[in-house]
Design a protein around this motif. Structure first.
Motif, mmCIF file in Angstrom:
data_model
loop_
_atom_site.group_PDB
_atom_site.id
_atom_site.type_symbol
_atom_site.label_atom_id
_atom_site.label_comp_id
_atom_site.label_asym_id
_atom_site.label_seq_id
_atom_site.Cartn_x
_atom_site.Cartn_y
_atom_site.Cartn_z
ATOM 1 N N GLY A 122 21.129 43.154 45.215
ATOM 2 C CA GLY A 122 21.729 44.396 44.749
ATOM 3 C C GLY A 122 21.972 45.275 45.970
ATOM 4 N N LEU A 123 23.134 45.923 46.024
ATOM 5 C CA LEU A 123 23.466 46.791 47.163
ATOM 6 C C LEU A 123 24.055 48.081 46.608
ATOM 7 N N SER A 124 23.287 49.151 46.717
ATOM 8 C CA SER A 124 23.668 50.380 46.022
ATOM 9 C C SER A 124 23.616 51.604 46.921
ATOM 10 N N ASN A 125 24.466 52.575 46.601
ATOM 11 C CA ASN A 125 24.387 53.877 47.255
ATOM 12 C C ASN A 125 23.181 54.670 46.758
ATOM 13 N N TRP A 142 16.825 40.944 40.361
ATOM 14 C CA TRP A 142 17.293 40.680 41.723
ATOM 15 C C TRP A 142 16.310 39.800 42.444
ATOM 16 N N HIS A 143 16.781 39.193 43.521
ATOM 17 C CA HIS A 143 15.856 38.626 44.498
ATOM 18 C C HIS A 143 15.568 39.693 45.554
ATOM 19 N N GLN A 144 16.521 40.604 45.734
ATOM 20 C CA GLN A 144 16.315 41.741 46.645
ATOM 21 C C GLN A 144 17.282 42.850 46.252
ATOM 22 N N ALA A 145 16.796 44.088 46.259
ATOM 23 C CA ALA A 145 17.668 45.244 46.002
ATOM 24 C C ALA A 145 17.653 46.118 47.243
ATOM 25 N N LEU A 146 18.823 46.417 47.752
ATOM 26 C CA LEU A 146 18.961 47.185 48.992
ATOM 27 C C LEU A 146 19.635 48.517 48.716
ATOM 28 N N SER A 147 19.108 49.551 49.339
ATOM 29 C CA SER A 147 19.663 50.895 49.193
ATOM 30 C C SER A 147 20.386 51.313 50.465
ATOM 31 N N ALA A 148 21.515 51.996 50.275
ATOM 32 C CA ALA A 148 22.250 52.561 51.414
ATOM 33 C C ALA A 148 21.364 53.515 52.215
ATOM 34 N N GLU A 149 20.285 53.990 51.590
ATOM 35 C CA GLU A 149 19.347 54.880 52.284
ATOM 36 C C GLU A 149 18.827 54.217 53.572
ATOM 37 N N ASP A 150 18.698 52.882 53.557
ATOM 38 C CA ASP A 150 18.200 52.178 54.741
ATOM 39 C C ASP A 150 19.189 52.236 55.907
ATOM 40 N N ALA A 151 20.465 52.465 55.596
ATOM 41 C CA ALA A 151 21.481 52.605 56.646
ATOM 42 C C ALA A 151 21.773 54.082 56.934
ATOM 43 N N ARG A 152 21.188 54.971 56.142
ATOM 44 C CA ARG A 152 21.390 56.420 56.273
ATOM 45 C C ARG A 152 22.878 56.805 56.266
#
Length: 199
Positions: A122-125, A142-152
């Motif tokens: 998952g790739l979300s803002n 998900w196997h992994q959920a990623l937040s745009a927060e990690d890219a700031r």
């Protein structure tokens, strides 16, 4: 090797897997029960324009990065002011309505089937905290959920899609980005990901 082979599927979340307008409408109705449907739609549009504008300002460098939690609080205050509501508890509840979004009818079963064959990312803002609650509420797998927060920053900044590429450990062309937003897919394509549009 088939030209169509992919190693992982990357999914946008807001709008693609969960029905964002319906969830926000429910929150606005709780805030302003006296409003008719057209009034609710005006307030929803106000919320959406506020979020879009502020994310664009961050992307343009006109505003330092802040998480979606802060942006949702700003949008909730704007909507509450327009609705004539000044109860801080009601405004706080509205700000959290973006974490209680219903999944589209086929989303949960579709993810479960795809997860049998592919790693799903998952790739979300949405912020990390919002994404956790959103996934739990909607039952997304998900196997992994990623937040745009990690890219700031926010999609469609390439740095956000790079999170998925890095986590997958695969070249971008081996990933398939799925979204209901053409702008999101264009952002992924610029980094070399394959794309699939969901109407």
């Amino acid at each position: 090797m088939s030209e169509l082979e992919i190693d992982a599927i990357v999914f946008d979340v807001l709008g693609t897997l969960v029905d964002e307008p319906t969830g926000l409408r429910a929150g606005i109705r709780e805030l302003a029960p006296a409003f008719d449907d057209s009034g609710i739609e005006r307030l929803l549009s106000l919320w959406q324009r506020c979020i879009d504008r502020e994310q664009r300002r961050i992307l343009d460098g006109a505003r330092p990065y802040v998480t979606t939690e802060l942006l949702d609080q700003e949008a909730a205050r704007l909507v509450a002011d327009a609705a004539g509501v000044d109860d801080p508890a009601a405004v706080a509840a509205l700000a959290l309505s973006g974490r209680r979004l219903p999944p589209w009818p086929d989303a949960v079963a579709g993810l479960a089937r795809l997860a049998e064959r592919f790693p799903l990312i998952g790739l979300s803002n949405a912020s990390r905290t919002a994404l956790l609650e959103l996934n739990a509420h909607a039952g997304l797998r998900w196997h992994q959920a990623l937040s745009a927060e990690d890219a700031r920053t926010y999609k469609p900044d390439p740095a956000v899609y790079e999170l998925a590429v890095a986590v997958s450990g695969r070249p971008p062309e081996r990933l398939l980005m799925v979204a209901a937003h053409a702008w999101d897919l264009r952002g992924a394509q610029r980094l070399g990901l394959r794309t699939a549009y969901v109407a």
